[in-house]
Motif scaffolding. Structure first.
Motif, PDB file in Angstrom:
ATOM      1  N   CYS A 217      20.153 -52.379 -14.932  1.00 36.49           N
ATOM      2  CA  CYS A 217      20.553 -53.731 -15.346  1.00 36.49           C
ATOM      3  C   CYS A 217      21.580 -53.700 -16.481  1.00 36.49           C
ATOM      4  O   CYS A 217      22.361 -54.639 -16.629  1.00 36.49           O
TER       5      CYS A 217
ATOM      6  N   LYS B 144      21.951 -57.893 -12.115  1.00 35.67           N
ATOM      7  CA  LYS B 144      21.023 -57.873 -10.979  1.00 35.67           C
ATOM      8  C   LYS B 144      20.146 -59.125 -11.035  1.00 35.67           C
ATOM      9  O   LYS B 144      19.994 -59.748 -12.080  1.00 35.67           O
ATOM     10  N   CYS B 145      19.550 -59.464  -9.897  1.00 41.14           N
ATOM     11  CA  CYS B 145      18.594 -60.571  -9.851  1.00 41.14           C
ATOM     12  C   CYS B 145      17.200 -59.996  -9.609  1.00 41.14           C
ATOM     13  O   CYS B 145      17.051 -58.848  -9.197  1.00 41.14           O
TER      14      CYS B 145
ATOM     15  N   ASP C 186      16.607 -58.469  -6.096  1.00 42.65           N
ATOM     16  CA  ASP C 186      17.127 -57.113  -5.888  1.00 42.65           C
ATOM     17  C   ASP C 186      16.182 -56.073  -6.477  1.00 42.65           C
ATOM     18  O   ASP C 186      15.901 -55.044  -5.865  1.00 42.65           O
ATOM     19  N   LEU C 187      15.706 -56.351  -7.681  1.00 41.85           N
ATOM     20  CA  LEU C 187      14.821 -55.404  -8.368  1.00 41.85           C
ATOM     21  C   LEU C 187      13.476 -55.295  -7.651  1.00 41.85           C
ATOM     22  O   LEU C 187      12.918 -54.197  -7.529  1.00 41.85           O
TER      23      LEU C 187
ATOM     24  N   LYS D 131      13.860 -53.062  -4.661  1.00 38.39           N
ATOM     25  CA  LYS D 131      13.966 -51.667  -5.066  1.00 38.39           C
ATOM     26  C   LYS D 131      12.579 -51.096  -5.388  1.00 38.39           C
ATOM     27  O   LYS D 131      12.244 -49.981  -4.993  1.00 38.39           O
TER      28      LYS D 131
ATOM     29  N   VAL E 251      17.325 -59.044 -17.141  1.00 37.99           N
ATOM     30  CA  VAL E 251      17.566 -59.749 -15.888  1.00 37.99           C
ATOM     31  C   VAL E 251      17.337 -61.240 -16.124  1.00 37.99           C
ATOM     32  O   VAL E 251      16.413 -61.641 -16.827  1.00 37.99           O
TER      33      VAL E 251
ATOM     34  N   TYR F 112      22.697 -64.562 -13.328  1.00 40.40           N
ATOM     35  CA  TYR F 112      23.129 -63.874 -12.109  1.00 40.40           C
ATOM     36  C   TYR F 112      23.765 -64.869 -11.135  1.00 40.40           C
ATOM     37  O   TYR F 112      24.831 -64.604 -10.567  1.00 40.40           O
TER      38      TYR F 112
ATOM     39  N   LYS G 227      18.607 -63.772  -1.599  1.00 36.52           N
ATOM     40  CA  LYS G 227      18.240 -62.917  -2.723  1.00 36.52           C
ATOM     41  C   LYS G 227      17.021 -63.447  -3.477  1.00 36.52           C
ATOM     42  O   LYS G 227      16.594 -62.846  -4.456  1.00 36.52           O
TER      43      LYS G 227
END
Length: 160
Positions: free
Chosen positions: A21, A26-27, A30-31, A34, A58, A63, A89
């Protein structure tokens, strides 16, 4: 070749995601994806996202604002395509609506006019009807509203 399963504890994940980050915006969606790939527990995922949010690593509002600016000005996307991408997202509707206020409707129209004019010069069509269809499909695929696209295409085809 055997794929190694990644089982990462929450402290290590937090450290990795803080580093990620710090390098790029990033949002939370997304995290979260992951960490799911890392096979983390849902409680740990919530803890890591809460920690990243409280430390301001974040921020979905920040974002979304950046995403709208970039996609509108650089990629020349319309509101519909931007909204769809942000929803995918996992960004909330309120945040998306707030971020979309950055787009000036007159600038949106001017951008679409520029895109359609350029596309009209490159497009081969058998008739005016065929040209209009191709240009309308192009404008809608870029994420602009149908009414706006039709108005701009009619203006370009008539030579206004």
């Amino acid at each position: 070749m055997q794929i190694k399963e990644k089982n990462i504890d929450k402290e290590k994940a937090l450290s990795r995601l803080q580093n990620l980050c710090a390098r790029s915006e990033k949002c939370t969606g997304d995290l979260r994806q992951k960490m799911i790939l890392w096979k983390m527990e849902s409680d740990d995922i919530a803890w890591v996202i809460g920690s990243l949010t409280s430390d301001k690593f974040v921020d979905d509002t920040r974002y979304a604002a950046m995403f709208v600016r970039d996609k509108s000005k650089i990629s020349k996307w319309g509101r519909i395509k931007i909204t769809t991408a942000l929803r995918a997202k996992g960004i909330s509707t309120e945040i998306i609506t707030e971020a979309l206020t950055q787009i000036d409707p007159s600038a949106d129209r001017a951008q679409l006019l520029e895109l359609i004019t350029r596309k009209a010069k490159q497009t081969k069509a058998k008739s005016v009807y065929d040209l209009k269809n191709k240009l309308i499909r192009f404008g809608v695929s870029r994420g602009f509203e149908m009414g706006l696209v039709i108005d701009v295409v009619n203006g370009v085809v008539k030579g206004e």
